[in-house]
Design a protein around this motif. Sequence first.
Motif, mmCIF file in Angstrom:
data_model
loop_
_atom_site.group_PDB
_atom_site.id
_atom_site.type_symbol
_atom_site.label_atom_id
_atom_site.label_comp_id
_atom_site.label_asym_id
_atom_site.label_seq_id
_atom_site.Cartn_x
_atom_site.Cartn_y
_atom_site.Cartn_z
ATOM 1 N N THR A 58 0.863 -1.178 0.000
ATOM 2 C CA THR A 58 0.000 0.000 0.000
ATOM 3 C C THR A 58 0.903 1.232 0.000
ATOM 4 O OG1 THR A 58 -0.098 0.323 2.405
ATOM 5 C CG2 THR A 58 -1.678 -1.235 1.430
ATOM 6 N N SER A 59 0.323 2.387 -0.329
ATOM 7 C CA SER A 59 1.132 3.607 -0.330
ATOM 8 C C SER A 59 1.607 3.955 1.074
ATOM 9 C CB SER A 59 0.323 4.779 -0.900
ATOM 10 O OG SER A 59 -0.742 5.139 -0.041
ATOM 11 N N SER A 60 0.886 3.507 2.117
ATOM 12 C CA SER A 60 1.252 3.815 3.502
ATOM 13 C C SER A 60 2.367 2.936 4.035
ATOM 14 C CB SER A 60 0.026 3.646 4.416
ATOM 15 O OG SER A 60 -1.006 4.522 4.044
ATOM 16 N N THR A 61 2.688 1.867 3.323
ATOM 17 C CA THR A 61 3.670 0.898 3.827
ATOM 18 C C THR A 61 4.797 0.625 2.842
ATOM 19 O OG1 THR A 61 2.295 -0.930 3.011
ATOM 20 C CG2 THR A 61 1.971 -0.249 5.295
ATOM 21 N N LEU A 231 -14.340 3.314 -3.087
ATOM 22 C CA LEU A 231 -13.708 3.995 -4.214
ATOM 23 C C LEU A 231 -12.606 3.205 -4.902
ATOM 24 C CD1 LEU A 231 -13.411 7.665 -2.883
ATOM 25 C CD2 LEU A 231 -15.349 6.514 -3.955
ATOM 26 N N ASN A 232 -11.846 2.427 -4.164
ATOM 27 C CA ASN A 232 -10.652 1.806 -4.749
ATOM 28 C C ASN A 232 -10.964 0.673 -5.710
ATOM 29 O OD1 ASN A 232 -8.993 3.619 -3.544
ATOM 30 N ND2 ASN A 232 -8.354 2.283 -1.870
ATOM 31 N N SER A 233 -12.205 0.280 -5.782
ATOM 32 C CA SER A 233 -12.621 -0.721 -6.776
ATOM 33 C C SER A 233 -13.348 -0.069 -7.945
ATOM 34 C CB SER A 233 -13.533 -1.769 -6.119
ATOM 35 O OG SER A 233 -14.692 -1.149 -5.569
ATOM 36 N N ALA A 239 -9.528 7.118 -12.199
ATOM 37 C CA ALA A 239 -8.968 7.752 -13.399
ATOM 38 C C ALA A 239 -9.356 9.232 -13.454
ATOM 39 C CB ALA A 239 -9.447 7.030 -14.650
ATOM 40 N N LYS A 240 -10.570 9.534 -13.059
ATOM 41 C CA LYS A 240 -11.025 10.929 -13.029
ATOM 42 C C LYS A 240 -10.212 11.725 -12.017
ATOM 43 C CE LYS A 240 -15.329 13.592 -12.491
ATOM 44 N NZ LYS A 240 -16.796 13.473 -12.236
ATOM 45 N N MET A 302 -0.876 7.756 -4.269
ATOM 46 C CA MET A 302 -0.370 6.784 -5.242
ATOM 47 C C MET A 302 -1.507 6.091 -5.983
ATOM 48 S SD MET A 302 2.929 7.143 -4.989
ATOM 49 C CE MET A 302 3.749 5.698 -5.684
ATOM 50 N N GLY A 303 -2.528 6.875 -6.355
ATOM 51 C CA GLY A 303 -3.607 6.355 -7.186
ATOM 52 C C GLY A 303 -4.733 5.678 -6.468
ATOM 53 N N LYS A 304 -4.689 5.621 -5.139
ATOM 54 C CA LYS A 304 -5.741 4.978 -4.360
ATOM 55 C C LYS A 304 -6.186 5.898 -3.227
ATOM 56 C CE LYS A 304 -5.569 0.823 -6.366
ATOM 57 N NZ LYS A 304 -6.718 0.166 -7.034
ATOM 58 N N LEU A 305 -7.402 5.677 -2.731
ATOM 59 C CA LEU A 305 -7.844 6.434 -1.568
ATOM 60 C C LEU A 305 -7.066 5.973 -0.351
ATOM 61 C CD1 LEU A 305 -9.981 8.590 -0.729
ATOM 62 C CD2 LEU A 305 -11.328 6.672 0.157
#
Length: 390
Positions: A58-61, A231-233, A239-240, A302-305
């Motif tokens: 994940t972006s946090s790890t 949101l992440n699915s 993309a928006k 990094m592209g995810k919530l």
Amino acid sequence: MPQQSFKAVYMRGGTSKGVFFRTDWLPDDPGIRDRILLRVIGSPDPYGQQIDGMGGATSSTSKVVLVSKSKEPDCDVDYRFGQVAIDRPMVDWSGNCGNLTSAVGPFAIAQGLVDAPANGIAVVRIWQANINAKIVAYVPMRDGQVVEEGDFELDGVTFPAAEIKIEFLDPSGDADEEGASGMFPTGNALDTLSVPGVGNVELTMINAGNPAIFVHADVLGLKGNELQKDLNSNPELLAKAEAIRAHAAVKMGLAESPEQATQLRPHTPKLAFVAAPEGYTASDGKVVDPATLDLNARIFSMGKLHHAMTGTGAVAIAVAAVIPGTVINRLVPDSAGRQIRFGHPSGSLAVGAEARQTEGTWVVSKAVMSRSARRLMEGSVLVPSDTLSI
């Protein structure tokens, strides 16, 4: 051929965790260093799991930190943060991690880089080398050791720990060593940006802690109380959000094109969406009462919530809240002189900033928040020997 060993400490800071190094534990050559860091974390991984490394997918790890004695006359240590891409061979050094900032002081004290009192509060002056900013950490000490256990609770972290107070001084100072400087890169607290495929987007583009972009939740067709699972699915929504982020990065002078922002600068600027308080059930099952909040806020990383809120995102929220005309200030126009509390997917967080207007220009002297940190493992990390010779 045996693997190569490098001293390291694995630490949690705020709602993130990463692998910490003294700069002199790694080779001086940046190219070799980054290859080592990628292999330590387990990137690039086309499976997206970082199974063969220390990263948590994940972006946090997926993070690394370098700390050394400071070259700045009024600071104790230099701190450089690297956001490691999961699926690409890239370490993004463009911005800070506010969460891991809380672990820099404890790490520096434990490694003998800072003189600290045996008891009381150690004041650690940190030079954040990614964004050229000064940060002061207040680290509790007892019997010559950093206090890690305590009763301070941070939403997004399961167990309580000792509180570490963090002050981001002049958070809008030199926000990026490669591009934009000053609080508002466009000179405006509010702009309208035409984004292909999205339309005209009203947004605040700000340098505070990290370059950040704020939009109202309804720009994305959202309410502002969504969780990661909502949101992440949704690839169309993601993309928006990335289209807005990438085009804003160009407007902020941080990338030459939206494509470059997406490919080479995924870490910053970060896009967040905000809304008036609305109740929800946080990711741990706790009910968040809108009466306890000033606003709701969510941020993409990094592209995810993000599962909670980035530390630098919290700084940017605090700063934007006290500047008239921003997307956030319109939600909390009475924020001056007090802390505000915002809801995020894991719960809520209180932040504050001190600002003044000088000759028609708003200047923020500092932003303040509390975090906690803890060592998870210390010793050495191993990487295959051929990593050094590729």
